[in-house]
Design a protein around this motif. Structure first.
Motif, short mmCIF file in Angstrom:
data_model
loop_
_atom_site.label_atom_id
_atom_site.label_comp_id
_atom_site.label_asym_id
_atom_site.label_seq_id
_atom_site.Cartn_x
_atom_site.Cartn_y
_atom_site.Cartn_z
N TYR A 155 0.82 -1.38 0.30
CA TYR A 155 0.15 -0.11 0.08
C TYR A 155 0.84 1.38 -0.13
O TYR A 155 0.67 2.07 -0.76
CB TYR A 155 -0.88 0.01 1.31
CG TYR A 155 -1.62 1.10 1.41
CD1 TYR A 155 -2.79 1.71 0.69
CD2 TYR A 155 -1.03 2.36 2.21
CE1 TYR A 155 -3.44 2.82 0.83
CE2 TYR A 155 -1.85 3.43 2.41
CZ TYR A 155 -3.00 3.94 1.74
OH TYR A 155 -3.47 5.03 1.91
N PHE A 156 1.93 1.21 0.90
CA PHE A 156 2.80 2.46 0.97
C PHE A 156 3.54 2.83 -0.07
O PHE A 156 3.98 3.80 -0.65
CB PHE A 156 3.46 2.49 2.25
CG PHE A 156 2.75 2.99 3.72
CD1 PHE A 156 2.32 4.37 3.77
CD2 PHE A 156 2.55 2.15 4.68
CE1 PHE A 156 1.37 4.68 4.75
CE2 PHE A 156 1.79 2.58 5.72
CZ PHE A 156 1.11 3.80 5.86
N ARG A 157 3.94 1.74 -0.82
CA ARG A 157 4.79 1.81 -1.82
C ARG A 157 4.16 2.68 -3.13
O ARG A 157 4.85 3.50 -3.74
CB ARG A 157 5.34 0.40 -2.70
CG ARG A 157 6.41 -0.14 -1.99
CD ARG A 157 7.07 -1.27 -2.61
NE ARG A 157 6.20 -2.50 -2.93
CZ ARG A 157 6.26 -3.35 -2.16
NH1 ARG A 157 6.96 -3.29 -0.92
NH2 ARG A 157 5.37 -4.36 -2.20
N GLU A 158 2.80 2.25 -3.18
CA GLU A 158 2.07 3.13 -4.20
C GLU A 158 1.67 4.59 -3.69
O GLU A 158 1.77 5.47 -4.63
CB GLU A 158 0.42 2.42 -4.25
CG GLU A 158 0.63 1.00 -5.05
CD GLU A 158 1.30 1.26 -6.59
OE1 GLU A 158 0.78 2.00 -7.26
OE2 GLU A 158 2.24 0.49 -6.93
N VAL A 159 1.50 4.81 -2.23
CA VAL A 159 1.39 6.21 -1.76
C VAL A 159 2.45 6.96 -2.00
O VAL A 159 2.66 8.14 -2.43
CB VAL A 159 1.18 5.92 -0.55
CG1 VAL A 159 1.25 7.24 0.41
CG2 VAL A 159 -0.39 5.52 -0.03
N ARG A 160 3.77 6.29 -1.81
CA ARG A 160 4.92 7.07 -2.07
C ARG A 160 5.11 7.71 -3.40
O ARG A 160 5.68 8.49 -3.64
CB ARG A 160 6.05 6.12 -1.59
CG ARG A 160 7.53 6.81 -1.64
CD ARG A 160 8.46 6.11 -0.92
NE ARG A 160 9.89 6.49 -1.12
CZ ARG A 160 10.93 6.23 -0.53
NH1 ARG A 160 10.93 5.22 -0.02
NH2 ARG A 160 12.09 6.97 -0.93
N LYS A 161 4.66 6.95 -4.67
CA LYS A 161 4.89 7.47 -5.95
C LYS A 161 4.09 8.89 -5.86
O LYS A 161 4.69 9.49 -6.85
CB LYS A 161 4.26 6.62 -6.92
CG LYS A 161 4.78 5.16 -6.97
CD LYS A 161 4.18 4.09 -7.69
CE LYS A 161 4.81 2.83 -7.75
NZ LYS A 161 3.97 1.79 -8.58
#
Length: 619
Positions: free
Chosen positions: A269-275
């Motif tokens: 989830y957070f990998r996508e948010v970081r983008k």
């Protein structure tokens, strides 16, 4: 069987270290259900720079963020980082304000208060710790780890014993720059455990590549809690990876008992948010052993990188990193943690960019040298003190002893504007910034800092209204690096832009002949500009410096105060303006003796080095 607990930092220190504290509450809430199911000892989710970033950049109410997170995390302690007598600001506050802030933070959802002092002066931690104990919440006394000729294991163990005597519930070892080495960590944890008998929590940034080893040896020495960060925001200037530490301890007597598959779902989830936050990404996402000598904390280095980029001076990072330890030695070896990291770091930047050491000294450095932040751990360079503050008296008492109660006064200053005690506290942390935030909220005009997701790079396709402020232009085979440092204000057709072309400051006057109004995706309406020169002549701009009486700034910033009036006589060296740059205030001095004949700025104006701020006619 021993069990090690984990405190995860993804909601605070992770994004503070890697994307300059820009994660929005709306990107935290959807994953809270899974975070709450993990079984962390705590989630660090508030305090530190998050309060400042919410108000300054994101235009979010930090108290509302806390309340929302509290509701979304019913089974998990919320941990906050509190700067002792500094609370979440950059100055010492009166005791009544400290007690009220702690009480309100507890009421709104904080369970664990990690209280530290940038000087490791326990006098500056006492009132905050007492206030936490009065709320019935967990008071974590903190030693800020650093290295210097005056800091050793015995120093930190003695400090931990003092904190234990104040009744703290646990001891945190805060290694904010990633300087702690594995075997020293073992010795330090062992010493504190034996001296206090209290639970020990280790916190170590990964900047120098040591944090996972530090935690492992600390656990072997008896550490009870380790601070880690979910892999989507870990390593580099951040922290050891939660999933990796869970795996490393799995099946041992130190098993954390946490679910690796669920942690990996959270990471996805957070990998996508970081983008979404790509434009705030730190350049320091890998191992950087320069930190072992420069000692810049993980939470500071990404901000330092952004700040130098804003000055058009990112290429001078190595010079700044070399200057930081020199400034730190001059100031008596303070640990580099907020606010001393900003105080030392900003002064180091000034020393590099102004072409002379202490040619310009920030107000915060002056306050430090006068004892207003507490007792320096080592000996201060008296030559530097004399240069900065002359013969002014240096205080030796606890700084807050000299601050009268201020809560009622602050309430009066925002009466009618503040709708709650929390609003008053927001104003107290950052008066100018806080007042503007409350005014904009009341008017319904809060405008968050522009957030550009990756797809917004194609503005025409999305209908986004934005422009880059740093780019390259290739013309006739020659490539130029251009950075926009500021713009003049004009409602007319002509508008000045202040730019750096390959590092050289230039002013460009842009005359608009037509404009495009950007509508829904892919649509636009072209309209004619007002055309021709602005009424009454060209748009007003600040002049470029051309003689010694022209007063300029060394760095882009915001005018905090104008200290002189037109017609006033000044002496060379007199303070004439106060500017805020890199979150620190800096007085600008008259370069010559004479009479102020023109003032081109007012409080709140954004200014750049290629502008004349006021003019002095020399005698």
């Amino acid at each position: 069987m021993a069990k090690v607990h984990v405190s995860d930092l993804v909601l605070r220190d992770g994004h503070q270290s890697l994307i300059a504290t820009r994660m929005r509450t709306e990107d935290m809430l959807p994953i809270c259900n899974k975070l709450d199911r993990i079984g962390f000892w705590s989630l660090e989710a508030w305090g530190g720079a998050t309060f400042d970033a919410c108000v300054r950049f994101l235009k979010e109410d930090p108290w509302e963020r806390l309340r929302k997170l509290r509701k979304a995390l019913p089974n998990t302690r919320i941990n906050m980082l509190l700067r002792g007598q500094n609370l979440l600001g950059y100055r010492h506050y009166a005791d009544d304000l400290v007690r009220e802030f702690v009480r309100k933070a507890a009421d709104n959802g904080v369970d664990v208060f990690r209280v530290f002092d940038a000087m490791n002066d326990v006098r500056n931690m006492r009132v905050a710790l007492e206030a936490v104990k009065q709320t019935g919440k967990h008071a974590q006394g903190t030693v800020s780890y650093t290295t210097s000729p005056v800091h050793d294991v015995a120093y930190f163990v003695d400090m931990a014993k003092e904190l234990a005597g104040m009744g703290v519930d646990s001891i945190a070892i805060k290694d904010m720059a990633g300087l702690l080495t594995p075997y020293l960590a073992y010795e330090l944890v062992k010493g504190i455990k034996q001296a206090t008998g209290l639970p020990v929590n280790t916190h170590s940034h990964a900047t120098a590549g040591l944090s996972a080893m530090v935690h492992l040896k600390a656990v072997e020495a008896g550490a009870d809690i380790i601070d880690c960060c979910n892999s989507a925001f870990s390593e580099g200037a951040s922290h050891a990876t939660t999933e990796s530490m869970v795996a490393a301890l799995q099946g041992t007597e130190y098993d954390t008992g946490l679910s690796l598959p669920l942690l990996q779902e959270i990471a996805a989830y957070f990998r996508e948010v970081r983008k979404k936050y790509w434009q705030f990404e730190s350049d320091f996402t890998g191992v950087d052993t320069r930190i072992l000598t420069a000692q810049v904390p993980g939470g500071m280095i990404s901000n330092l990188s952004n700040q130098l980029k804003e000055q058009g001076a990112l290429n001078r990072m190595d010079e700044v990193l070399l200057e930081i330890p020199r400034v730190r030695e001059d100031l008596g070896y303070p640990p580099l943690v907020t606010p001393t990291s900003q105080i030392v770091g900003t002064q180091a930047v000034l020393n590099v960019l102004t072409g002379g050491r202490y040619k310009s000294v920030t107000n915060e450095v002056k306050g430090y040298l006068l004892g207003r932040y507490g007792k320096a751990p080592g000996t201060v360079n008296e030559e530097v003190r004399k240069m900065a503050v002359g013969n002014q008296e240096v205080i030796t008492c606890r700084p807050a002893d000299l601050i009268p109660e201020e809560l009622d006064k602050l309430r009066g200053e925002v009466e009618g504007l503040a709708k709650s005690d929390e609003d008053v506290l927001t104003y107290a942390m950052f008066p100018d910034l806080g007042r503007t935030f409350l005014q904009e909220r009341a008017a319904g005009t809060l405008t968050p800092e522009t957030l550009l997701p990756p797809e917004a790079r194609h503005a025409a396709a999305e209908g986004a209204r934005f422009a880059p402020n740093e780019f390259k232009v290739t013309l006739h085979g020659e490539t130029y690096h251009i950075r926009v440092s500021g713009t003049g204000q004009s409602d007319e057709a002509e508008r000045p832009f202040y730019v750096h072309v390959d590092g050289i400051a230039e002013e460009v006057l842009v005359e608009t002949l037509s404009e495009v109004e950007v509508g829904p995706a892919g649509t636009g309406t072209r309209k004619a500009a007002s055309g021709g020169p602005a009424k009454g002549g060209a748009a007003k701009t600040r002049p470029r410096p051309s003689h010694p009486g022209h007063v300029t700034t060394a760095m882009p910033g915001t005018i905090v105060d104008v200290l002189v009036k037109q017609g006033q006589k000044v002496t060379a060296g007199d303070s004439v303006l106060v500017i805020e740059a890199m979150k620190m205030e800096n007085e600008i001095h008259a370069p010559v003796t004479g009479t102020v004949v023109a003032i081109h700025v007012a409080k709140g104006d954004a200014v750049t080095p290629d502008q004349v701020l006021l003019e002095i006619q020399p005698e």
